[in-house]
Write a protein that holds these residues in place. Sequence first.
Motif, PDB file in Angstrom:
ATOM      1  N   CYS A   1       1.625  -9.059  -5.547  1.00 56.91           N
ATOM      2  CA  CYS A   1       2.334  -7.925  -4.942  1.00 56.91           C
ATOM      3  C   CYS A   1       3.850  -8.137  -4.836  1.00 56.91           C
ATOM      4  O   CYS A   1       4.535  -7.371  -4.160  1.00 56.91           O
ATOM      5  CB  CYS A   1       1.774  -7.655  -3.554  1.00 56.91           C
TER       6      CYS A   1
ATOM      7  N   ARG B   1       2.074   1.689  -3.619  1.00 53.94           N
ATOM      8  CA  ARG B   1       1.001   2.128  -4.514  1.00 53.94           C
ATOM      9  C   ARG B   1       0.451   3.501  -4.133  1.00 53.94           C
ATOM     10  O   ARG B   1       0.349   4.388  -4.979  1.00 53.94           O
ATOM     11  CB  ARG B   1      -0.142   1.115  -4.514  1.00 53.94           C
ATOM     12  N   ASP B   2       0.094   3.661  -2.870  1.00 55.88           N
ATOM     13  CA  ASP B   2      -0.649   4.848  -2.443  1.00 55.88           C
ATOM     14  C   ASP B   2       0.235   6.050  -2.125  1.00 55.88           C
ATOM     15  O   ASP B   2      -0.141   7.180  -2.412  1.00 55.88           O
ATOM     16  CB  ASP B   2      -1.516   4.520  -1.224  1.00 55.88           C
TER      17      ASP B   2
ATOM     18  N   HIS C   1       0.821  -1.208   0.000  1.00 56.58           N
ATOM     19  CA  HIS C   1       0.000   0.000   0.000  1.00 56.58           C
ATOM     20  C   HIS C   1       0.857   1.260   0.000  1.00 56.58           C
ATOM     21  O   HIS C   1       0.503   2.258  -0.630  1.00 56.58           O
ATOM     22  CB  HIS C   1      -0.970  -0.007   1.183  1.00 56.58           C
TER      23      HIS C   1
ATOM     24  N   THR D   1       2.704  -2.732  -8.915  1.00 56.91           N
ATOM     25  CA  THR D   1       2.618  -3.751  -7.877  1.00 56.91           C
ATOM     26  C   THR D   1       1.151  -3.851  -7.495  1.00 56.91           C
ATOM     27  O   THR D   1       0.559  -2.873  -7.048  1.00 56.91           O
ATOM     28  CB  THR D   1       3.477  -3.354  -6.658  1.00 56.91           C
ATOM     29  N   HIS D   2       0.561  -5.019  -7.681  1.00 59.60           N
ATOM     30  CA  HIS D   2      -0.878  -5.162  -7.498  1.00 59.60           C
ATOM     31  C   HIS D   2      -1.243  -5.683  -6.114  1.00 59.60           C
ATOM     32  O   HIS D   2      -0.487  -6.433  -5.505  1.00 59.60           O
ATOM     33  CB  HIS D   2      -1.454  -6.092  -8.560  1.00 59.60           C
TER      34      HIS D   2
ATOM     35  N   THR E   1      10.524  -2.550  -8.063  1.00 57.02           N
ATOM     36  CA  THR E   1       9.173  -2.909  -8.480  1.00 57.02           C
ATOM     37  C   THR E   1       9.197  -3.227  -9.974  1.00 57.02           C
ATOM     38  O   THR E   1      10.212  -3.035 -10.643  1.00 57.02           O
ATOM     39  CB  THR E   1       8.184  -1.757  -8.219  1.00 57.02           C
TER      40      THR E   1
ATOM     41  N   THR F   1       1.905   1.907  -9.282  1.00 63.84           N
ATOM     42  CA  THR F   1       0.745   1.019  -9.255  1.00 63.84           C
ATOM     43  C   THR F   1       0.943  -0.289 -10.018  1.00 63.84           C
ATOM     44  O   THR F   1       0.005  -1.074 -10.147  1.00 63.84           O
ATOM     45  CB  THR F   1      -0.493   1.750  -9.800  1.00 63.84           C
TER      46      THR F   1
END
Length: 163
Positions: free
Chosen positions: A48, A28-29, A25, A36-37, A74, A34
Amino acid sequence: MTKVTLTVNGRAMTGECDDRTLLVHFIRDRLGLTGTHVGCDTTQCGACVVHLDGRSVKSCSILAVQASGSTVTTIEGIAAQGELHPVQAAFNQHHGLQCGFCTPGMVMTAIDMIGRHGGTLDEATVRLELDGNICRCTGYHNIVKAVLAADAAMHAEQRAAAE
């Protein structure tokens, strides 16, 4: 809020997060990467996977504060000068992806696997090591072919460079 500093894809990055924020998170955040899922948040699916200090890890199993000071790679950081990484190229060539959701984690897992096995991969080993990565579309056959092709290509490049 805790300050987290990482080297991500070769760049120093800092952000703040709650102590319980998972690395996935944070990536991504907070960092806006993004690729990395987030699939399950329980280490079941492998979507991830990133490299943490050179080893593949499921970033939903690590807190961002635990990773502070580390180097993270990543999926966005593996291509060189606009050229696909050999594993990405093999996934493309051998149709190792369909919807693409699992692909970043599969690619990151494959890169680590190839690096650890030094050109000795076989189908059984690839299937065993992909066990923690779920793909709901391909049935894994083309993913395994792609990993084996990338392994052969990467080790052929290494042999040619050594000569």
